[in-house]
Structures are given as structure tokens and as C-alpha cells.
Scaffold this motif. Structure first.
Motif, PDB file in Angstrom:
ATOM      1  N   ASP A 140     -31.561 -14.845 -18.001  1.00  0.00           N
ATOM      2  CA  ASP A 140     -31.198 -13.510 -17.510  1.00  0.00           C
ATOM      3  C   ASP A 140     -32.012 -12.399 -18.175  1.00  0.00           C
ATOM      4  OD1 ASP A 140     -29.352 -14.670 -15.896  1.00  0.00           O
ATOM      5  OD2 ASP A 140     -27.583 -13.931 -16.940  1.00  0.00           O
ATOM      6  N   VAL A 141     -32.858 -12.758 -19.111  1.00  0.00           N
ATOM      7  CA  VAL A 141     -33.663 -11.789 -19.854  1.00  0.00           C
ATOM      8  C   VAL A 141     -35.061 -11.705 -19.230  1.00  0.00           C
ATOM      9  CG1 VAL A 141     -34.636 -11.246 -22.132  1.00  0.00           C
ATOM     10  CG2 VAL A 141     -32.368 -12.291 -21.947  1.00  0.00           C
ATOM     11  N   ARG A 142     -35.680 -10.543 -19.312  1.00  0.00           N
ATOM     12  CA  ARG A 142     -37.036 -10.389 -18.796  1.00  0.00           C
ATOM     13  C   ARG A 142     -37.963 -11.442 -19.419  1.00  0.00           C
ATOM     14  NH1 ARG A 142     -38.356  -5.562 -16.267  1.00  0.00           N
ATOM     15  NH2 ARG A 142     -36.717  -3.957 -16.262  1.00  0.00           N
ATOM     16  N   GLU A 196     -40.899 -11.454 -20.579  1.00  0.00           N
ATOM     17  CA  GLU A 196     -41.649 -11.078 -21.778  1.00  0.00           C
ATOM     18  C   GLU A 196     -40.778 -11.023 -23.037  1.00  0.00           C
ATOM     19  OE1 GLU A 196     -40.694  -7.200 -19.522  1.00  0.00           O
ATOM     20  OE2 GLU A 196     -41.284  -9.272 -19.061  1.00  0.00           O
ATOM     21  N   ARG A 216     -38.175 -13.322 -23.616  1.00  0.00           N
ATOM     22  CA  ARG A 216     -37.413 -14.560 -23.751  1.00  0.00           C
ATOM     23  C   ARG A 216     -37.729 -15.352 -25.018  1.00  0.00           C
ATOM     24  NH1 ARG A 216     -37.606 -16.703 -17.441  1.00  0.00           N
ATOM     25  NH2 ARG A 216     -36.250 -15.043 -16.614  1.00  0.00           N
TER      26      ARG A 216
END
Length: 323
Positions: free
Chosen positions: A54-56, A58, A60
Motif C-alpha cells: 500500500d506504500v508508494r 519508492e 517500500r
């Protein structure tokens, strides 16, 4: 996945016995109760976890899914000493202590399952009302044609009716719910709470309970007392143990004193009514016997007018409130 408590354990311990056990009572059926260890109460595995996917992309590589849980733990730890001082009658009202308690309570209001449930409910109601207000047979026909679907009068009417009936749901991701609940706590609830007057209410006998909400909003003179919010509640109650609660009032002066037993009734009713699933109290106490707990609240709509417009669409105007 680690167990995350949505009510801090140091608050729950104020209602436990020497075995560190609580009595948990069903919110929907008070005839059902059982004992629970504090470490297992008001908790859910991974409740604040933010998955790496769920994180961008770049961000992670260094992402920790437990970041939010760790942040909440710091907020709890900062306020735990203030709660202990209140219980021990050694608390001093200072700006710094007020800030720590306000932050704890603001987070507590929005971090619980009940807040997520209400948020999802209101998102769906708002979205459906917005869609229904813009819906016309002409726009439906255009949409159906654009989708390559049948766009005859019967198909238009069927689609139109299905949208108005609202037989669909918008389901935000857990990550969205976590982020929004924390943003609301910091940007909306904290400023409101910080303007309020803190009062410490003490009782001569063990009188209080808590719940999986841990906070109760109170305004008995409101026309719709179950629809009040942080901004307009007369009092916001947080029980700290069986004998003590903190109240954030709209007006008056701070105080720390023993109050009449009637206040325990107000606090217990507000906090128990806010529960989603469970009410907690000391195994030797029976605070629910002294209150008339209503059925869980629901969102209702009071229809004020219904009109059929020239294009054939129907407009329903009214108010929604919790009852």
C-alpha cells in the motif's frame, strides 16, 4: 501478525483484578459475559498495520508495517505517567500534561473499530446521496451507452432504481482508514479538545466501567444526544479506573474532587453506549445494573420533502442523524 490494542492496556488495567482479568460484557446482549485477560482485551491482530504493497514504490524498501503501532505506543507512553499521577492523586494541571492527555484522548476517539465503522457508513451515505442528487434518466442512458449496455427505457429505469436504492458499498482500504482516522484525530479532534476545560472526577466507591471505545460523549439536553460530536458535546468522558475519570468540559474551571454518584451514571451510560462489541469492568463490580443501556445506535434519515423533477428524476431532501 502482532496483536494491536485499540484501548491501551494501562487504561484497561484500571478495571482489572489482581489476576489482571476483566469482565467483558456484550454490547448487544448484556446477558452474555466472560472473563478476559487485559493483554487479550480490546485488541485485534494487525489492526494498525500498513502493508508494504500500500506504500508508494519508492518508499517500500525501508517501510515498516508496524510504524503506526509504534507511533501510538509513544503517545500512550507519554500520557501513561499523567494517568498514573491522576490515579495516585499527585497530578498537577500543566500545559504540557494537558497536551499529552488531549493527544491521547483525540487518538482514542478515532483509533477504535467503532470510529472506522461510522466512517465507512458515512462515506457510503454521502457518496450515495451525492450520486443520487446528480442522477437523471438522461445521464443514466448516456452512461449505459458508453458502457456498451442496453439503454432502452426499461434498462434506464432499472439502473436508476438500483442506484437510488443503494444496494452497493464503498469499502475503503485499512490503510486509508488508518491514515484518515489519525489525520482526523490530529487536525480536528485535538484543537477542539485543547480548548476544553479538564476536570478530574473521583468517586468514593468503585463505580466506573470502560468499553472498546473508552471515551463517551455526553449532552443530555441535546435534541439528538446520540448525534453529538467532539465539537458540541457538553462533556467528553474518559474513565481512568474504577474510581476516577477525566472530563473535558465546554466551560467552567479545572478541578480535581470527589463528585456525586450521579456523575458515574452519566459517564457509564456515555462510555457503554459508545461500545461496538464489548463493555469492560472489574469482575467484582456490576455498573451496568445501574444504567438503562439502549440498543446500539443507527443512522436514520428524516425525510423533509420529495419532488419529481421535469426530467423524471426524484429528489428527496432530509436530515440524517444517529438515533
Amino acid at each position: 501478525m502482532p496483536r494491536h490494542h485499540y484501548v491501551p492496556q494501562f487504561l484497561l488495567r484500571g478495571f482489572s483484578d489482581e489476576r489482571n482479568l476483566l469482565k467483558m460484557v456484550s454490547r448487544t446482549d448484556a446477558r452474555f459475559s466472560q472473563l478476559s485477560a487485559v493483554r487479550k482485551a480490546a485488541a485485534q491482530n494487525g489492526f494498525y498495520a500498513i502493508p508494504t504493497e500500500d506504500v508508494r514504490p519508492e518508499a517500500r524498501d525501508d517501510h515498516n508495517p508496524e510504524t503506526m503501532e509504534a507511533s501510538l505506543a509513544k503517545i500512550e507512553a507519554a500520557a501513561a505517567s499523567d494517568v498514573l499521577a491522576i490515579r495516585n492523586r499527585s497530578f498537577a494541571f500543566t500545559l504540557e500534561a494537558h497536551y499529552r492527555l488531549v493527544r491521547l484522548v483525540a487518538m482514542q476517539i478515532s483509533r477504535v473499530p467503532g470510529f472506522r465503522r461510522d466512517y465507512i457508513h458515512l462515506v457510503n451515505v454521502t457518496a450515495k446521496d451525492s450520486i443520487a442528487s446528480r442522477l437523471t434518466p438522461v445521464s443514466v442512458r448516456k452512461h449505459l451507452k458508453g458502457m456498451g449496455s442496453a439503454a432502452d427505457d426499461a434498462s434506464v429505469r432499472r439502473f436508476y432504481d438500483e442506484v437510488l436504492q443503494g444496494n452497493y458499498s464503498l469499502v475503503p482500504s485499512d490503510t486509508h482508514l488508518i491514515q484518515q482516522s489519525m489525520w482526523i484525530a490530529l487536525e480536528i479532534f485535538m484543537p477542539e479538545l485543547f480548548q476544553r476545560i479538564p476536570r478530574i472526577l473521583r468517586f468514593s466507591d468503585p463505580s466506573l466501567l470502560t468499553s472498546d471505545a473508552a471515551v463517551g460523549l455526553w449532552d443530555p439536553e441535546s435534541e439528538r444526544p446520540r448525534s453529538i460530536g467532539v465539537a458540541n458535546a457538553r462533556a467528553i468522558f474518559v474513565p481512568l479506573d474504577r474510581w476516577t475519570a477525566i472530563a473535558f468540559m465546554q466551560s467552567g474551571k479545572p478541578f480535581d474532587r470527589v463528585v456525586e454518584p450521579l456523575w458515574a451514571h452519566h459517564i457509564n451510560l456515555a462510555v457503554a453506549d459508545a461500545a461496538t462489541e464489548w463493555i469492560y469492568h472489574h469482575p467484582n463490580d456490576d455498573p451496568l445494573a445501574k444504567i438503562d443501556l439502549p440498543q446500539p445506535r443507527r443512522l436514520v434519515k428524516e425525510v423533509e420533502s420529495v419532488a419529481t423533477l421535469k426530467d423524471g428524476s426524484v429528489r428527496v431532501r432530509g436530515k440524517r442523524y444517529w438515533a
